[in-house]
Write an enzyme that holds these catalytic residues in place. Sequence first.
Site, PDB file in Angstrom:
ATOM      1  N   ARG A   1      -4.177   0.378  -2.411  1.00  0.00           N
ATOM      2  CA  ARG A   1      -3.613  -0.970  -2.326  1.00  0.00           C
ATOM      3  C   ARG A   1      -3.300  -1.532  -3.708  1.00  0.00           C
ATOM      4  O   ARG A   1      -3.982  -1.240  -4.680  1.00  0.00           O
ATOM      5  CB  ARG A   1      -4.591  -1.901  -1.604  1.00  0.00           C
ATOM      6  CG  ARG A   1      -4.959  -1.438  -0.206  1.00  0.00           C
ATOM      7  CD  ARG A   1      -6.004  -2.346   0.446  1.00  0.00           C
ATOM      8  NE  ARG A   1      -6.361  -1.862   1.781  1.00  0.00           N
ATOM      9  CZ  ARG A   1      -7.326  -0.995   2.027  1.00  0.00           C
ATOM     10  NH1 ARG A   1      -8.053  -0.529   1.024  1.00  0.00           N
ATOM     11  NH2 ARG A   1      -7.575  -0.605   3.261  1.00  0.00           N
TER      12      ARG A   1
ATOM     13  N   GLU B   1       3.018   8.122   8.585  1.00  0.00           N
ATOM     14  CA  GLU B   1       2.865   7.313   9.789  1.00  0.00           C
ATOM     15  C   GLU B   1       4.202   6.880  10.370  1.00  0.00           C
ATOM     16  O   GLU B   1       5.222   6.792   9.673  1.00  0.00           O
ATOM     17  CB  GLU B   1       1.984   6.087   9.501  1.00  0.00           C
ATOM     18  CG  GLU B   1       2.472   5.213   8.377  1.00  0.00           C
ATOM     19  CD  GLU B   1       1.422   4.209   7.912  1.00  0.00           C
ATOM     20  OE1 GLU B   1       0.214   4.526   7.953  1.00  0.00           O
ATOM     21  OE2 GLU B   1       1.809   3.104   7.505  1.00  0.00           O
TER      22      GLU B   1
ATOM     23  N   GLN C   1       0.817  -1.209   0.000  1.00  0.00           N
ATOM     24  CA  GLN C   1       0.000   0.000   0.000  1.00  0.00           C
ATOM     25  C   GLN C   1       0.849   1.256   0.000  1.00  0.00           C
ATOM     26  O   GLN C   1       2.067   1.231   0.235  1.00  0.00           O
ATOM     27  CB  GLN C   1      -0.909   0.002   1.229  1.00  0.00           C
ATOM     28  CG  GLN C   1      -0.169  -0.071   2.556  1.00  0.00           C
ATOM     29  CD  GLN C   1      -1.119  -0.241   3.727  1.00  0.00           C
ATOM     30  OE1 GLN C   1      -1.376   0.712   4.463  1.00  0.00           O
ATOM     31  NE2 GLN C   1      -1.638  -1.456   3.918  1.00  0.00           N
TER      32      GLN C   1
ATOM     33  N   HIS D   1       0.240   5.828   0.791  1.00  0.00           N
ATOM     34  CA  HIS D   1      -0.648   6.870   1.298  1.00  0.00           C
ATOM     35  C   HIS D   1      -0.314   8.195   0.611  1.00  0.00           C
ATOM     36  O   HIS D   1       0.843   8.475   0.309  1.00  0.00           O
ATOM     37  CB  HIS D   1      -0.490   7.027   2.810  1.00  0.00           C
ATOM     38  CG  HIS D   1      -0.597   5.738   3.553  1.00  0.00           C
ATOM     39  ND1 HIS D   1      -1.704   4.924   3.485  1.00  0.00           N
ATOM     40  CD2 HIS D   1       0.284   5.108   4.373  1.00  0.00           C
ATOM     41  CE1 HIS D   1      -1.512   3.859   4.236  1.00  0.00           C
ATOM     42  NE2 HIS D   1      -0.319   3.939   4.776  1.00  0.00           N
TER      43      HIS D   1
ATOM     44  N   HIS E   1       4.830   0.244   0.876  1.00  0.00           N
ATOM     45  CA  HIS E   1       5.186  -0.609   2.003  1.00  0.00           C
ATOM     46  C   HIS E   1       4.145  -1.685   2.227  1.00  0.00           C
ATOM     47  O   HIS E   1       3.039  -1.632   1.703  1.00  0.00           O
ATOM     48  CB  HIS E   1       5.341   0.224   3.286  1.00  0.00           C
ATOM     49  CG  HIS E   1       4.093   0.928   3.716  1.00  0.00           C
ATOM     50  ND1 HIS E   1       3.623   2.056   3.074  1.00  0.00           N
ATOM     51  CD2 HIS E   1       3.206   0.678   4.719  1.00  0.00           C
ATOM     52  CE1 HIS E   1       2.522   2.487   3.662  1.00  0.00           C
ATOM     53  NE2 HIS E   1       2.225   1.657   4.658  1.00  0.00           N
TER      54      HIS E   1
END
Length: 415
Positions: A277, A129, A97, A99, A258
């Site tokens: 994804r 994150e 995935q 972001h 990642h």
Amino acid sequence: MDLLQPIIKPYAWGSRDALARLLGRGSPSAGPEAELWMGAHPSGPSGLTRDGRTMTLLDAVAGDPYGELGRACARRFGGRLPFLLKVLAAEQPLSIQVHPDRDQARSAFAAQQARGGHGPYADDWPKPELLCALSRFEVLAGFRDREDAAHILEDLGVDGLRPVIGLLRAGTGEQALSEALRALLERAQDDRAPLVSAVVASSRRLARSAHPRAAAYAAVERMSRHHPEDLGLVASLLLDHRVLEPGTALFMPAGGLHAYVHGVGLELLANSDNVLRAGLTAKEVNVPELLRITDPAVRVPAVVPRSVPGPGPTWLYDCPVAEFALYRTELDGSGGPLVPTSGPRIAFCTDGSARLSTRAGHTEPLRLGLGASCFLPASDEEVLVEGEGTLFVAAVGRLPDEHGAIARDSLIPLY
């Protein structure tokens, strides 16, 4: 101070016993428990009880943004708690995935809303994150060096990979990695199963050899038990394979490809649920959008925590974002002011217990046992903590002052 009732997300890749142990339950759960959410995201806001009234943290923040977040934080983030704290309990691999960053999320979400609202974007926020391992945590994070990626594919000895290896050999820099990823993920449907089968068979052989990348091949073999014909198994070999020891952390910038493979970890992220994804999942896959958002130049750095003054040995996990920062304190019985001392915070106890109280005694003391968490609003500025155990505190990252500048001592190094 408000004791939180976190939300558990029962995704299929979760563990039946990891969160049960962390929360002090005596037996495993009936089904998988994948994520424990502590925060105010609309998809899973934590509950709390204040003055005898049950509400969510989202309701509390919306009702008094300045009081709950502080004026600077409320203005900077539009009255939204900017971070979300999670525990990930990965018994099976998570999806490959990526972001979006802030501009990408805003423009893509707006376009999606204009088309009727259906699409891969849950909100208009970015999702950088930090992952801090609570157990040994196996990850695939960021692209390998181009030559390393060519070698690890070449050593499989799979004829079907020659065109991808050719792209890596003939190309330059990150562009070659992008082209290789695209070639794998856009493989013709009829060619996928034979290719994946051959890669898994070769990975199984190399995982049992003295190959320097044997651990990465072993990860492919293990992931294939859950996703036997998924092209993500092949694409995973383009990513850097690492194992984090407890207490170590990675920072995942926007655009960084990642996948989390196995382990229990604390994840602190911007308050978003935007995930694009490419594979290793039963959820919706959106390869074109993932390829658009993925930036192969993004590196995924280890975050080396630095010691800061606290109520016991305390470390700060610095990240170059405004939305969040993570602190870890090993309470040794001595006690003192909670770190950080201001702003909205979520405290989470992962070992032992902690007792929190306000210096002025405006609220009743609050005890956090194993797996318990609480929200501390910006108005609770002088909070004392004592106990023995491990306490993590999620807080806001660097914020500009009233003149728009960032204090010199708050500048965050890029590792």
